[in-house]
Write a protein that holds these residues in place. Sequence first.
Motif, PDB file in Angstrom:
ATOM      1  N   GLY A  79      10.397 -46.345  20.305  1.00 40.84           N
ATOM      2  CA  GLY A  79      11.752 -46.632  19.847  1.00 40.84           C
ATOM      3  C   GLY A  79      12.722 -45.498  20.132  1.00 40.84           C
ATOM      4  N   GLY A  99       8.062 -46.896  16.226  1.00 34.96           N
ATOM      5  CA  GLY A  99       9.408 -47.273  15.818  1.00 34.96           C
ATOM      6  C   GLY A  99      10.450 -46.212  16.133  1.00 34.96           C
ATOM      7  N   ASP A 100      11.589 -46.332  15.465  1.00 35.44           N
ATOM      8  CA  ASP A 100      12.708 -45.425  15.684  1.00 35.44           C
ATOM      9  C   ASP A 100      12.565 -44.172  14.824  1.00 35.44           C
ATOM     10  N   ASN A 136       9.243 -46.987  11.334  1.00 29.75           N
ATOM     11  CA  ASN A 136      10.415 -46.145  11.537  1.00 29.75           C
ATOM     12  C   ASN A 136      10.397 -44.942  10.589  1.00 29.75           C
ATOM     13  N   HIS A 137      11.032 -43.856  11.036  1.00 31.37           N
ATOM     14  CA  HIS A 137      11.200 -42.644  10.224  1.00 31.37           C
ATOM     15  C   HIS A 137       9.854 -42.104   9.737  1.00 31.37           C
ATOM     16  N   ASP A 154       6.924 -47.689   7.194  1.00 34.09           N
ATOM     17  CA  ASP A 154       8.143 -46.912   7.377  1.00 34.09           C
ATOM     18  C   ASP A 154       8.176 -45.720   6.421  1.00 34.09           C
TER      19      ASP A 154
END
Length: 268
Positions: A79, A99-100, A136-137, A154
């Motif tokens: 990501g 993920g991001d 993510n994160h 996440d």
Amino acid sequence: MKDKREMYETKHCEMVQRDTLSKMSKRSIAAYRQYRFNHSYISDFNRRNRHMKGLIHALGLFQIAQPFYCRYGSHIFVGRDFSCGHNAVFEDEGRIHIGDHVQMGNHVTVTTVKMIKDPYIRRKHKENVADVYIGNHVYIGHNVTIMAGVEIGDCATIQDGSVVVEDVCSGSVVAGNPAMRCEQESELLASFMKSESWQKKASMWERCAEHINLDRVDRILRLLALAGGVYTSVNLYQAKMKHDQGEDKQFDKKWLRIGKKVMRKGGH
């Protein structure tokens, strides 16, 4: 024994053939791109980015330190705003989804191949493959090993030296071998997940960066700089020729000033 082996193959997750001509060719291409990436200078950002972009699927900008090792590269999906330390090893026989805003430390290993106990299946050169999902994160510390089939939620935190063999819940902190939850979701993390910064979508710049090829941008900038230098040199030469021939006794002050600046910088 034969029926038992067939049950074993159908019961477990996806079984793939390890040695095929198509996979061998993909591995050779990935090995070439890894070699070019790992042996390129840090200043050659355009070359390093080109080799890594051809190796993995990445959105926008990313930071991957040298050296980096993987098996295929085409099974790795990264990501936005991904950063990874030195000596990362991704055994991507299966898919690895990241993920991001994920950060990884040095010496991180992510594998998608599970152990096969049956020697009859190993003799067939088959591998037990399970995908890995990282949310993510997520922060992953140094010397962390993530085993096949693991899903990390996440905002999770994996402490240094951990071996993750089971799924990790969102917002939890795990450590150890095997990794166990050592902290619950903190109030700061809970407020962050409820905030607007967590729920907002990607900005216009982030969406545009996904489609930007930094290699082409770098080449365009270099061509523009070369064209500007040629244009300046030609005008300086024409102005000087007119001045020497007496056609233009009033030398163009603009180009004279530019020429003096260029000579001054060249002297330094």
